[in-house]
Write a protein that holds these residues in place. Structure first.
Motif, mmCIF file in Angstrom:
data_model
loop_
_atom_site.group_PDB
_atom_site.id
_atom_site.type_symbol
_atom_site.label_atom_id
_atom_site.label_comp_id
_atom_site.label_asym_id
_atom_site.label_seq_id
_atom_site.Cartn_x
_atom_site.Cartn_y
_atom_site.Cartn_z
ATOM 1 N N LEU A 50 37.081 15.656 -45.073
ATOM 2 C CA LEU A 50 36.740 16.982 -44.549
ATOM 3 C C LEU A 50 37.028 18.095 -45.557
ATOM 4 C CD1 LEU A 50 37.983 16.570 -40.864
ATOM 5 C CD2 LEU A 50 35.600 16.810 -41.619
ATOM 6 N N GLY A 51 37.804 17.766 -46.572
ATOM 7 C CA GLY A 51 37.979 18.706 -47.675
ATOM 8 C C GLY A 51 39.116 19.697 -47.496
ATOM 9 N N PRO A 52 39.180 20.682 -48.378
ATOM 10 C CA PRO A 52 40.305 21.628 -48.380
ATOM 11 C C PRO A 52 40.416 22.465 -47.114
ATOM 12 C CG PRO A 52 38.570 22.326 -49.903
ATOM 13 C CD PRO A 52 38.228 20.945 -49.479
ATOM 14 N N GLU A 53 39.325 22.589 -46.349
ATOM 15 C CA GLU A 53 39.377 23.364 -45.109
ATOM 16 C C GLU A 53 39.562 22.453 -43.892
ATOM 17 O OE1 GLU A 53 35.634 25.635 -45.574
ATOM 18 O OE2 GLU A 53 36.948 27.395 -45.691
ATOM 19 N N VAL A 54 40.257 21.342 -44.087
ATOM 20 C CA VAL A 54 40.425 20.354 -43.024
ATOM 21 C C VAL A 54 41.008 20.960 -41.756
ATOM 22 C CG1 VAL A 54 42.654 19.659 -44.014
ATOM 23 C CG2 VAL A 54 41.467 18.126 -42.430
ATOM 24 N N ASP A 55 41.939 21.865 -41.890
ATOM 25 C CA ASP A 55 42.577 22.436 -40.695
ATOM 26 C C ASP A 55 41.633 23.350 -39.919
ATOM 27 O OD1 ASP A 55 44.962 21.088 -41.131
ATOM 28 O OD2 ASP A 55 45.760 22.653 -42.434
ATOM 29 N N LYS A 56 40.560 23.776 -40.569
ATOM 30 C CA LYS A 56 39.527 24.522 -39.853
ATOM 31 C C LYS A 56 38.716 23.585 -38.971
ATOM 32 C CE LYS A 56 35.422 25.216 -41.384
ATOM 33 N NZ LYS A 56 34.206 25.559 -42.161
ATOM 34 N N PHE A 57 38.525 22.349 -39.439
ATOM 35 C CA PHE A 57 37.724 21.372 -38.704
ATOM 36 C C PHE A 57 38.508 20.720 -37.562
ATOM 37 C CE2 PHE A 57 35.293 21.284 -42.731
ATOM 38 C CZ PHE A 57 33.997 21.343 -42.243
ATOM 39 N N VAL A 58 39.693 20.210 -37.858
ATOM 40 C CA VAL A 58 40.421 19.376 -36.900
ATOM 41 C C VAL A 58 41.131 20.239 -35.864
ATOM 42 C CG1 VAL A 58 42.216 17.637 -36.602
ATOM 43 C CG2 VAL A 58 40.724 17.547 -38.612
ATOM 44 N N VAL A 59 40.730 20.045 -34.603
ATOM 45 C CA VAL A 59 41.316 20.847 -33.525
ATOM 46 C C VAL A 59 42.275 20.031 -32.656
ATOM 47 C CG1 VAL A 59 39.397 22.473 -33.445
ATOM 48 C CG2 VAL A 59 39.319 20.415 -32.006
ATOM 49 N N TYR B 192 30.670 13.210 -44.556
ATOM 50 C CA TYR B 192 29.396 13.406 -43.865
ATOM 51 C C TYR B 192 29.457 14.615 -42.926
ATOM 52 C CZ TYR B 192 25.602 12.739 -40.537
ATOM 53 O OH TYR B 192 24.516 12.951 -39.729
ATOM 54 N N ILE B 193 30.523 14.700 -42.134
ATOM 55 C CA ILE B 193 30.652 15.819 -41.197
ATOM 56 C C ILE B 193 30.773 17.139 -41.939
ATOM 57 C CG2 ILE B 193 32.223 16.884 -39.510
ATOM 58 C CD1 ILE B 193 30.380 14.744 -38.368
ATOM 59 N N ARG B 194 31.528 17.160 -43.012
ATOM 60 C CA ARG B 194 31.693 18.394 -43.788
ATOM 61 C C ARG B 194 30.350 18.920 -44.273
ATOM 62 N NH1 ARG B 194 34.527 16.799 -48.543
ATOM 63 N NH2 ARG B 194 32.612 17.004 -49.762
ATOM 64 N N GLU B 195 29.453 17.997 -44.671
ATOM 65 C CA GLU B 195 28.161 18.397 -45.222
ATOM 66 C C GLU B 195 27.109 18.623 -44.134
ATOM 67 O OE1 GLU B 195 27.347 15.224 -47.909
ATOM 68 O OE2 GLU B 195 28.870 15.847 -49.366
ATOM 69 N N ALA B 196 27.117 17.782 -43.087
ATOM 70 C CA ALA B 196 26.072 17.849 -42.062
ATOM 71 C C ALA B 196 26.401 18.830 -40.943
ATOM 72 C CB ALA B 196 25.833 16.455 -41.470
ATOM 73 N N ARG B 197 27.687 19.029 -40.654
ATOM 74 C CA ARG B 197 28.098 19.921 -39.572
ATOM 75 C C ARG B 197 29.263 20.798 -40.037
ATOM 76 N NH1 ARG B 197 27.677 17.571 -33.481
ATOM 77 N NH2 ARG B 197 25.578 16.671 -33.623
ATOM 78 N N PRO B 198 28.973 21.763 -40.873
ATOM 79 C CA PRO B 198 30.055 22.569 -41.470
ATOM 80 C C PRO B 198 30.849 23.389 -40.457
ATOM 81 C CG PRO B 198 27.891 23.486 -41.981
ATOM 82 C CD PRO B 198 27.652 22.157 -41.372
ATOM 83 N N ASN B 199 30.333 23.539 -39.234
ATOM 84 C CA ASN B 199 31.053 24.303 -38.217
ATOM 85 C C ASN B 199 31.625 23.405 -37.114
ATOM 86 O OD1 ASN B 199 30.487 26.905 -39.384
ATOM 87 N ND2 ASN B 199 28.383 26.670 -38.646
ATOM 88 N N ALA B 200 31.730 22.129 -37.390
ATOM 89 C CA ALA B 200 32.178 21.178 -36.377
ATOM 90 C C ALA B 200 33.629 21.416 -35.971
ATOM 91 C CB ALA B 200 32.027 19.754 -36.913
ATOM 92 N N LYS B 201 33.911 21.063 -34.706
ATOM 93 C CA LYS B 201 35.280 21.001 -34.205
ATOM 94 C C LYS B 201 35.608 19.522 -33.998
ATOM 95 C CE LYS B 201 35.097 25.462 -31.795
ATOM 96 N NZ LYS B 201 35.208 26.146 -30.468
#
Length: 401
Positions: free
Chosen positions: A195-204, A164-173
């Protein structure tokens, strides 16, 4: 296996005799009784979960017995205290199987306790059904064909949140606080997977807590410093409430998710303050009994009446009681589906062949469905957002892989 009849037949009449054979009985079954076993935390720190859960199950079974049972057979559920301690679970389960000779172990509580008896029950070919745990270890039908869960796995739920976050908030931290056990680690893993293949971009930032920690305040303070704008609480109700309260005290305003076990207005939100939890999201497959949406729902009214009559000392609004009641309904559905073939083999066959079985407290559109390849009874979830008094649905029902 016990048999209640014996046959001496000739080859010529074998087919006719088998066609007219009577009921097939396994251990713990007679013309008047079906005996099941269960371990539950009646003592220790987890008793606040175990007592209402067991109360909900027993209330449902008492009602069924008073109405005639299953084809005239009374259901006896022998529920023994293990304090959520795996060594005690092993001891009590051996007693249930070898001394009490139950047909199956049904609705036992906890990941670690059920894991401790999983190999033993599979070697004995004793059904271990409707486990009350979100661990994916109980979804391995090839390795453990006699074991099946009731709840959605924490990993599957977490994956839905992450998606849901990947689709609704693609720039989320994203920040994650999680319980440092099998449940919490699987939930965290599911979020990261979603969160998908770019998980490390999301998870801070991520912080774990131990189940015996007094609070999660220090973890929340640390996560706030990450500047995350989405916070996942992979926590049971006690720690979810603490986390929500601390977020409010800090003046932090991330989009917050609490996990299914904590998605309770009565147990999680009211202690924090309903006005302080507006906007919190979660996912569920059950009706929240404190939500005004279900105030006049016939199934909810029947549930409340059943608890009042058959378990008057149990708070019917405790979500654990509702959960236990639903497990009881699932047990009854499988036993009815068995007909007069009440052997362990057929019990497992029917438990893994459920088709659109409704339960009173599941959300509309969600039913139990299993196959020999997929033992997970529940495969859908609805995301929702708290509005201060109840839950607003977010999107459609989500199918879980």
């Amino acid at each position: 296996m016990k048999a209640v009849f014996s046959l001496t037949v000739t080859a010529a009449c074998l087919t006719a005799t088998l066609a007219n054979a009577g009921p097939q009985y396994g251990p713990g079954v007679s013309d008047t009784e079906i005996k099941l076993g269960q371990t539950m935390a009646y003592s220790g720190n987890a008793s606040a979960v175990g007592i209402p859960t067991a109360g909900g199950t027993q209330a449902l079974l008492r009602k069924v017995n008073e109405s005639g049972g299953i084809n005239g057979r009374r259901i006896t559920l022998i529920s023994l205290d293990d304090g959520l301690s795996p060594p005690k679970t092993v001891e009590q389960t051996r007693r249930l199987v070898e001394s009490d000779e139950v047909l199956a172990i049904a609705g036992s509580l906890g990941s670690a306790p059920n894991a401790a008896i999983q190999k033993y029950l599979n070697l004995k070919k004793v059904p271990q059904i409707f486990i009350m745990s979100g661990s994916s270890r109980f979804l391995q039908p090839k390795e453990f064909p006699w074991t099946m869960p009731f709840t959605l796995s924490a990993e599957r739920v977490g994956e839905a949140y992450g998606r849901y976050i990947r689709e609704a908030r693609p720039n989320a931290k994203v920040a994650i606080v999680y319980q440092n056990d099998e449940y919490g680690r699987e939930g965290r893993s599911g979020i990261r997977k979603g969160l998908g293949p770019e998980v490390d971009k999301f998870v801070v930032a991520e912080r774990a807590y131990e189940v015996n920690d007094p609070t999660v305040d220090s973890q929340i303070v640390s996560l706030k410093a990450s500047s995350a704008d989405v916070l996942f609480h992979v926590s049971i109700s006690k720690f979810a409430a603490q986390g929500l309260r601390k977020v409010h005290e800090l003046g932090w305003q991330p989009l917050q998710f609490i996990d299914v076990p904590a998605a309770s207005i009565a147990v999680t939100f009211k202690p924090v303050g309903l006005d302080r939890t507006v906007g919190v999201m979660s996912g569920t497959y059950f009706k929240d009994l404190q939500d005004p949406t279900w105030q006049n729902d016939p199934a909810v009214k029947e549930y409340l009446a059943t608890l009042k009559t058959y378990a008057p000392d149990i708070d019917p609004y405790d979500p654990n009681a509702a959960f236990g009641y639903s497990v009881g309904e699932a047990i009854v559905a499988v036993l009815r589906q068995c007909g007069d073939d009440l052997t362990r083999e057929n019990l497992m066959r029917q438990a893994t062949n459920l088709k659109k079985v409704p339960l009173s407290l599941l959300l509309p559109g969600i039913t139990l469905n299993t196959t020999g390849q997929d033992y997970a009874p529940i495969k859908q979830i609805r995301l929702m957002r708290f509005n201060g008094t109840g839950w607003d649905a977010v999107g459609e029902l989500m199918d879980l892989p």
